[in-house]
Design a protein around this motif. Structure first.
Motif, PDB file in Angstrom:
ATOM      1  N   ASP A  37       4.838 -31.409  30.029  1.00 26.81           N
ATOM      2  CA  ASP A  37       5.416 -32.365  30.980  1.00 26.81           C
ATOM      3  C   ASP A  37       5.968 -33.595  30.266  1.00 26.81           C
ATOM      4  N   MET A  38       5.269 -34.061  29.239  1.00 29.02           N
ATOM      5  CA  MET A  38       5.723 -35.244  28.501  1.00 29.02           C
ATOM      6  C   MET A  38       7.004 -34.959  27.727  1.00 29.02           C
ATOM      7  N   ILE A  39       7.106 -33.771  27.160  1.00 29.78           N
ATOM      8  CA  ILE A  39       8.255 -33.435  26.319  1.00 29.78           C
ATOM      9  C   ILE A  39       9.453 -32.974  27.139  1.00 29.78           C
ATOM     10  N   LYS A  40       9.189 -32.284  28.237  1.00 28.65           N
ATOM     11  CA  LYS A  40      10.265 -31.706  29.056  1.00 28.65           C
ATOM     12  C   LYS A  40      11.223 -30.882  28.185  1.00 28.65           C
ATOM     13  N   PRO A  41      10.698 -29.828  27.548  1.00 31.33           N
ATOM     14  CA  PRO A  41      11.552 -29.035  26.649  1.00 31.33           C
ATOM     15  C   PRO A  41      12.698 -28.360  27.401  1.00 31.33           C
ATOM     16  N   ASP A  43      13.769 -25.358  27.024  1.00 34.80           N
ATOM     17  CA  ASP A  43      13.255 -24.062  27.451  1.00 34.80           C
ATOM     18  C   ASP A  43      11.777 -24.266  27.796  1.00 34.80           C
ATOM     19  N   PRO A  44      11.365 -24.016  29.029  1.00 29.23           N
ATOM     20  CA  PRO A  44       9.979 -24.299  29.425  1.00 29.23           C
ATOM     21  C   PRO A  44       8.928 -23.421  28.736  1.00 29.23           C
ATOM     22  N   MET A  45       9.345 -22.461  27.934  1.00 35.44           N
ATOM     23  CA  MET A  45       8.405 -21.554  27.272  1.00 35.44           C
ATOM     24  C   MET A  45       7.981 -22.043  25.886  1.00 35.44           C
ATOM     25  N   TYR A  46       8.757 -22.955  25.294  1.00 38.62           N
ATOM     26  CA  TYR A  46       8.402 -23.438  23.967  1.00 38.62           C
ATOM     27  C   TYR A  46       9.059 -24.789  23.699  1.00 38.62           C
ATOM     28  N   ILE A  47       8.501 -25.484  22.717  1.00 33.58           N
ATOM     29  CA  ILE A  47       8.967 -26.811  22.320  1.00 33.58           C
ATOM     30  C   ILE A  47       9.632 -26.697  20.955  1.00 33.58           C
ATOM     31  N   LEU A  49      11.736 -28.648  17.633  1.00 32.80           N
ATOM     32  CA  LEU A  49      11.733 -29.936  16.940  1.00 32.80           C
ATOM     33  C   LEU A  49      12.691 -30.897  17.646  1.00 32.80           C
ATOM     34  N   HIS A  50      13.819 -30.404  18.075  1.00 34.22           N
ATOM     35  CA  HIS A  50      14.786 -31.234  18.807  1.00 34.22           C
ATOM     36  C   HIS A  50      14.158 -31.813  20.074  1.00 34.22           C
ATOM     37  N   ASP A  51      13.435 -30.988  20.822  1.00 36.69           N
ATOM     38  CA  ASP A  51      12.746 -31.471  22.028  1.00 36.69           C
ATOM     39  C   ASP A  51      11.742 -32.565  21.670  1.00 36.69           C
ATOM     40  N   LEU A  52      10.982 -32.326  20.608  1.00 40.75           N
ATOM     41  CA  LEU A  52       9.938 -33.260  20.191  1.00 40.75           C
ATOM     42  C   LEU A  52      10.525 -34.601  19.779  1.00 40.75           C
ATOM     43  N   VAL A  53      11.608 -34.584  19.044  1.00 44.16           N
ATOM     44  CA  VAL A  53      12.253 -35.819  18.605  1.00 44.16           C
ATOM     45  C   VAL A  53      12.877 -36.559  19.788  1.00 44.16           C
ATOM     46  N   ASN A  54      13.532 -35.842  20.674  1.00 41.15           N
ATOM     47  CA  ASN A  54      14.242 -36.471  21.788  1.00 41.15           C
ATOM     48  C   ASN A  54      13.341 -36.984  22.904  1.00 41.15           C
ATOM     49  N   CYS A  55      12.103 -36.537  22.954  1.00 38.23           N
ATOM     50  CA  CYS A  55      11.223 -36.954  24.054  1.00 38.23           C
ATOM     51  C   CYS A  55      10.718 -38.390  23.894  1.00 38.23           C
ATOM     52  N   LYS A  56      10.866 -38.975  22.738  1.00 42.10           N
ATOM     53  CA  LYS A  56      10.468 -40.361  22.426  1.00 42.10           C
ATOM     54  C   LYS A  56       8.961 -40.570  22.314  1.00 42.10           C
TER      55      LYS A  56
END
Length: 89
Positions: A37-41, A43-47, A49-56
């Motif tokens: 929920d915090m990352i909001k990737p 693709d909801p099946m995996y996170i 590196l781009h998702d992790l960096v962009n989530c702040k």
């Protein structure tokens, strides 16, 4: 990171909680859901590196998954905020 991998890393944090005699106040599944929920990737099946960096909050997520003290601070953040505000009165 898939949900399985998030669970894998967090289970190690739970083991450390037990070693120091603390309870994590949540389940592995709750933390897994909260992280997604915090990352909001994209693709909801995996996170990614781009998702992790962009989530702040990637630094918080990594800390939660790798360091029992970081997770403890995150899990008890509302208690810590209350103590910080007491000094301002």
């Amino acid at each position: 990171l898939s949900a399985f991998e998030v669970s894998y890393f967090f289970r190690a944090v739970v083991d450390k909680f037990e070693e120091i005699g603390e309870e994590p106040n949540c389940t592995v599944e709750d933390v897994q859901d909260e992280i997604f929920d915090m990352i909001k990737p994209r693709d909801p099946m995996y996170i990614t590196l781009h998702d992790l960096v962009n989530c702040k909050v990637g630094d918080t997520i990594i800390g939660m998954l790798t360091d029992v003290h970081d997770f403890f601070r995150y899990d008890r953040r509302e208690q810590f905020m209350g103590h910080e505000n007491e000094g301002e009165s």
